[in-house]
Motif scaffolding. Structure first.
Motif, PDB file in Angstrom:
ATOM      1  N   GLN A  54     -90.424  16.940  80.852  1.00 46.61           N
ATOM      2  CA  GLN A  54     -90.839  15.551  81.084  1.00 46.61           C
ATOM      3  C   GLN A  54     -89.926  14.811  82.054  1.00 46.61           C
ATOM      4  N   LEU A  55     -88.633  15.118  82.028  1.00 42.88           N
ATOM      5  CA  LEU A  55     -87.661  14.354  82.807  1.00 42.88           C
ATOM      6  C   LEU A  55     -86.828  15.273  83.702  1.00 42.88           C
ATOM      7  N   GLU A 211     -85.236   6.927  91.255  1.00 45.02           N
ATOM      8  CA  GLU A 211     -85.291   7.768  90.060  1.00 45.02           C
ATOM      9  C   GLU A 211     -84.272   8.902  90.118  1.00 45.02           C
ATOM     10  N   THR A 222     -87.350   6.060  79.998  1.00 40.38           N
ATOM     11  CA  THR A 222     -88.755   6.423  80.196  1.00 40.38           C
ATOM     12  C   THR A 222     -89.352   7.114  78.976  1.00 40.38           C
ATOM     13  N   SER A 225     -92.220   4.595  75.173  1.00 39.21           N
ATOM     14  CA  SER A 225     -93.491   4.085  75.668  1.00 39.21           C
ATOM     15  C   SER A 225     -93.867   2.818  74.916  1.00 39.21           C
TER      16      SER A 225
END
Length: 266
Positions: A54-55, A211, A222, A225
């Motif tokens: 995801q990151l 980023e 991030t 949510s």
């Protein structure tokens, strides 16, 4: 015997949140909510794999390491030089200069965030790791001067005088004679500033927009949510981000303890 029981009790209380964080990173979200204190039914590294998918976590990690290491190194260098000058040279403005450094601890730097932002923009270092390094060095030097100046004043001047008789310059005396004796103080300054820089969220949030240049605290934002949060992935990220601090403290804990307790016994 009683004091050891109390010490072990405090150690367990302090370490339990870290242990719980590690266990939660090996659980699913359902397990975290159903049995937050229990051991995982199925030990899984799925949260760590999901985190890396995801990151760009290793980019965040690398940015945090670079900013923290450079900032702490500069704090140690400049703090040592300033402290040595204040502690060993008697001049008219000695006390005023020392008080000037202490003002950096008395005035919260976050009150000047708008002028700081404009200053970084003028220098052209916004959205750059250099802006963070400059701020962290400015924040860390006052505390390092306070700690190191007190340690310098406890060291006998005869050591320096003997070295100067042998032909050593002031800088050579500081590097070869004084610095090895200052390891407890330097270890204390290093650990305290590293933790401050590594965990800081405020300044990277203000100064960094790209980023790829974000540090871990801001990058992991991030994962939150609006309606739900993957807590297992979040705990996995927190576990990985805590490893450098744990390793640093394990390596430099002896110097840190000596630095914190030095001067307590005559």
């Amino acid at each position: 015997m009683g004091q050891y029981v109390i010490a072990y009790l405090f150690a367990v209380i302090s370490l339990y949140p870290i242990f719980l964080m590690l266990l939660s990173s090996l659980k699913t979200n359902i397990e975290i909510f159903k049995n937050p204190m229990a051991l995982p039914k199925i030990w899984s590294l799925a949260a760590y794999r999901k985190l890396l998918d995801q990151l760009p976590y290793f980019d965040y990690f690398g940015n945090s390491v670079m900013v923290s290491v450079i900032s702490v190194a500069l704090i140690l260098v400049f703090g040592s030089l300033a402290s040595f000058y204040i502690a060993r040279y008697n001049f008219k403005w000695n006390s005023a200069l020392f008080f000037f450094f202490l003002l950096g601890m008395m005035i919260p730097i976050k009150l000047g965030i708008v002028p700081l932002f404009m200053l970084m923009k003028t220098f052209g270092v916004l959205n750059s790791s250099l802006s963070l390094i400059m701020v962290y060095v400015a924040i860390g030097i006052p505390l390092s001067v306070l700690i190191l100046t007190g340690f310098f004043r406890t060291l006998p001047k005869e050591l320096e005088e003997a070295a100067k008789i042998d032909g050593c310059s002031d800088l050579r005396v500081l590097l070869s004679i004084i610095t090895p004796l200052m390891r407890p103080a330097l270890g204390t300054v290093m650990i305290m500033n590293f933790i401050t820089v590594w965990n800081d969220f405020f300044f990277p949030l203000i100064f960094i927009q790209d980023e790829a240049k974000k540090t871990i605290p801001v990058g992991m934002l991030t994962l939150f949510s609006e309606y739900s949060t993957d807590w297992s992935v979040l705990f996995a990220g927190l576990t990985l981000s805590s490893l450098p601090m744990i390793i640093l403290f394990a390596v430099a804990s002896k110097q840190f303890m000596e630095g914190m307790t030095a001067g307590a016994v005559k």
